[in-house]
Design a protein around this motif. Sequence first.
Motif, mmCIF file in Angstrom:
data_model
loop_
_atom_site.group_PDB
_atom_site.id
_atom_site.type_symbol
_atom_site.label_atom_id
_atom_site.label_comp_id
_atom_site.label_asym_id
_atom_site.label_seq_id
_atom_site.Cartn_x
_atom_site.Cartn_y
_atom_site.Cartn_z
ATOM 1 N N LYS A 107 -7.087 -3.318 -2.320
ATOM 2 C CA LYS A 107 -6.121 -3.141 -1.211
ATOM 3 C C LYS A 107 -5.584 -1.840 -0.888
ATOM 4 N N GLN A 108 -5.355 -1.148 -2.318
ATOM 5 C CA GLN A 108 -5.013 0.216 -1.973
ATOM 6 C C GLN A 108 -6.059 1.401 -1.537
ATOM 7 N N GLN A 109 -7.122 0.694 -1.588
ATOM 8 C CA GLN A 109 -8.338 1.715 -1.131
ATOM 9 C C GLN A 109 -8.523 2.694 -1.989
ATOM 10 N N ARG A 110 -8.462 2.639 -3.208
ATOM 11 C CA ARG A 110 -8.545 3.699 -4.089
ATOM 12 C C ARG A 110 -9.817 3.604 -4.963
ATOM 13 N N LYS A 111 -10.885 4.073 -4.403
ATOM 14 C CA LYS A 111 -11.953 4.461 -5.399
ATOM 15 C C LYS A 111 -11.767 5.088 -6.464
ATOM 16 N N GLU A 112 -10.815 5.978 -6.594
ATOM 17 C CA GLU A 112 -10.729 6.850 -7.654
ATOM 18 C C GLU A 112 -10.330 5.963 -8.967
ATOM 19 N N ALA A 113 -10.042 4.801 -8.793
ATOM 20 C CA ALA A 113 -9.614 4.025 -9.823
ATOM 21 C C ALA A 113 -10.862 3.438 -10.620
ATOM 22 N N ILE A 153 -5.641 -7.931 -16.944
ATOM 23 C CA ILE A 153 -5.814 -6.733 -16.682
ATOM 24 C C ILE A 153 -6.670 -6.926 -15.250
ATOM 25 N N GLU A 154 -7.374 -8.001 -15.309
ATOM 26 C CA GLU A 154 -8.387 -8.083 -14.050
ATOM 27 C C GLU A 154 -7.355 -8.526 -12.683
ATOM 28 N N ASP A 155 -6.202 -9.217 -12.962
ATOM 29 C CA ASP A 155 -5.446 -9.657 -12.059
ATOM 30 C C ASP A 155 -4.567 -8.500 -11.567
ATOM 31 N N PHE A 156 -4.328 -7.776 -12.506
ATOM 32 C CA PHE A 156 -3.387 -6.523 -12.449
ATOM 33 C C PHE A 156 -4.112 -5.443 -11.525
ATOM 34 N N THR A 157 -5.088 -5.229 -11.743
ATOM 35 C CA THR A 157 -5.926 -4.133 -11.251
ATOM 36 C C THR A 157 -6.752 -4.590 -9.635
ATOM 37 N N TYR A 158 -6.550 -5.738 -9.482
ATOM 38 C CA TYR A 158 -7.469 -6.260 -8.412
ATOM 39 C C TYR A 158 -6.965 -5.670 -7.066
ATOM 40 N N ASN A 159 -5.567 -5.250 -6.895
ATOM 41 C CA ASN A 159 -5.211 -4.595 -5.505
ATOM 42 C C ASN A 159 -5.349 -3.294 -5.618
ATOM 43 N N PHE A 160 -6.234 -2.694 -6.515
ATOM 44 C CA PHE A 160 -6.637 -1.340 -6.237
ATOM 45 C C PHE A 160 -7.816 -1.382 -5.029
ATOM 46 N N ILE A 204 0.783 -1.273 0.250
ATOM 47 C CA ILE A 204 0.094 -0.027 -0.166
ATOM 48 C C ILE A 204 0.771 1.309 -0.082
ATOM 49 N N GLY A 205 0.590 2.275 -1.097
ATOM 50 C CA GLY A 205 1.382 3.261 -0.982
ATOM 51 C C GLY A 205 1.361 3.969 -2.296
ATOM 52 N N LEU A 206 1.742 5.305 -2.475
ATOM 53 C CA LEU A 206 1.469 6.162 -3.604
ATOM 54 C C LEU A 206 2.036 5.571 -4.920
ATOM 55 N N ILE A 207 3.580 5.149 -4.841
ATOM 56 C CA ILE A 207 4.040 4.736 -5.641
ATOM 57 C C ILE A 207 3.582 3.374 -6.576
ATOM 58 N N PRO A 208 3.296 2.472 -5.838
ATOM 59 C CA PRO A 208 2.772 1.277 -6.367
ATOM 60 C C PRO A 208 1.180 1.658 -6.912
ATOM 61 N N TYR A 209 0.678 2.395 -6.409
ATOM 62 C CA TYR A 209 -0.671 2.926 -6.830
ATOM 63 C C TYR A 209 -0.338 3.646 -8.213
ATOM 64 N N GLU A 210 0.495 4.719 -8.277
ATOM 65 C CA GLU A 210 0.649 5.336 -9.506
ATOM 66 C C GLU A 210 1.352 4.550 -10.568
ATOM 67 N N PHE A 211 1.840 3.471 -10.224
ATOM 68 C CA PHE A 211 2.614 2.560 -11.294
ATOM 69 C C PHE A 211 1.197 1.665 -11.863
ATOM 70 N N MET A 212 0.418 1.206 -10.988
ATOM 71 C CA MET A 212 -0.902 0.701 -11.321
ATOM 72 C C MET A 212 -1.645 1.472 -12.224
ATOM 73 N N ALA A 235 -16.246 -4.396 -5.092
ATOM 74 C CA ALA A 235 -15.259 -4.479 -3.705
ATOM 75 C C ALA A 235 -14.762 -2.900 -3.381
ATOM 76 N N LEU A 236 -14.566 -2.167 -4.257
ATOM 77 C CA LEU A 236 -14.292 -0.773 -4.139
ATOM 78 C C LEU A 236 -15.329 0.027 -3.655
ATOM 79 N N GLU A 237 -16.551 -0.101 -4.323
ATOM 80 C CA GLU A 237 -17.874 0.733 -4.057
ATOM 81 C C GLU A 237 -18.409 0.275 -2.728
ATOM 82 N N ASP A 238 -18.391 -1.205 -2.432
ATOM 83 C CA ASP A 238 -18.989 -1.502 -0.888
ATOM 84 C C ASP A 238 -18.164 -2.547 -0.536
ATOM 85 N N PRO A 239 -17.070 -2.143 0.074
ATOM 86 C CA PRO A 239 -16.189 -3.049 0.600
ATOM 87 C C PRO A 239 -16.874 -4.201 1.643
ATOM 88 N N GLU A 240 -17.735 -3.878 2.508
ATOM 89 C CA GLU A 240 -18.110 -4.532 3.550
ATOM 90 C C GLU A 240 -19.358 -5.447 2.855
#
Length: 238
Positions: free
Chosen positions: A178-184, A169-176, A141-149, A211-216
């Motif tokens: 974990k990054q908790q980046r709804k802006e993705a 692409i579905e595997d590559f973007t999944y950790n958005f 989790i961090g800005l640099i991994p997120y920016e690379f993604m 998962a991003l829109e409604d984690p719970e």
Amino acid sequence: MQNQVETLNRHIEFLRSLDTEEFYEKDEEEVRQFVQSTLQELVELGSQATHDLLELLQTEFTWSCFFAITIFRQTRDPQAVPPLINFLEKESDDSMANEEAMFALQDIGDPSIVPLIENLEALFENKKYNSYLVGALTGIIGLIPYEFMSKITKDFISRLSRYKGWFHIEDFTYNFVKQQRKEAIPLLRQILEMKGITGTEKRGLEDTIRALEDPEGYEKELKETVNELSQAAKQDSL
């Protein structure tokens, strides 16, 4: 100092002694309980044990290799980063050790980021994909991994033909998630609207968006699915 060297050598030899049919017939939890005190003492030795533990990575499909990687998850020694990346580059079928190495790189954290990005950029340039190395980076989790993604996802959108047939692409973007980046989410929706996206990619992206829109809600849905599968398995075994 002499005592520490002797202790280290004794523990390394003990880990090597696990690499026999007797222990290969046991499951991970059983073996882990058997070696717990040795693992803890090696963790306490910290970076002093790194060199000897790294030698155990040369033998895949062994308990000694697996537990050496497990120790790195706790010592988080940056010296282990290049060897762990090299281990995953081999793309062996030792999925248990591969997953543990991925988590070790995540747990080491920031020192893993730049080497992982450099490795992935080289792989992508040659149209190769390694899900464990991707997971290692995107799981930090961090800005640099997120920016690379984000950068790679945008490039996927603008140059889809370059990524066809080898990129996931579905595997590559999944950790958005974990990054908790709804802006993705807008990026992911943009991909869903593209022609040429496979059914597998679409389902994976839709899961990530949910998962991003409604984690719970998504977590609850997953647990319900697991319970249903578990109940079905029990019924089948009757």
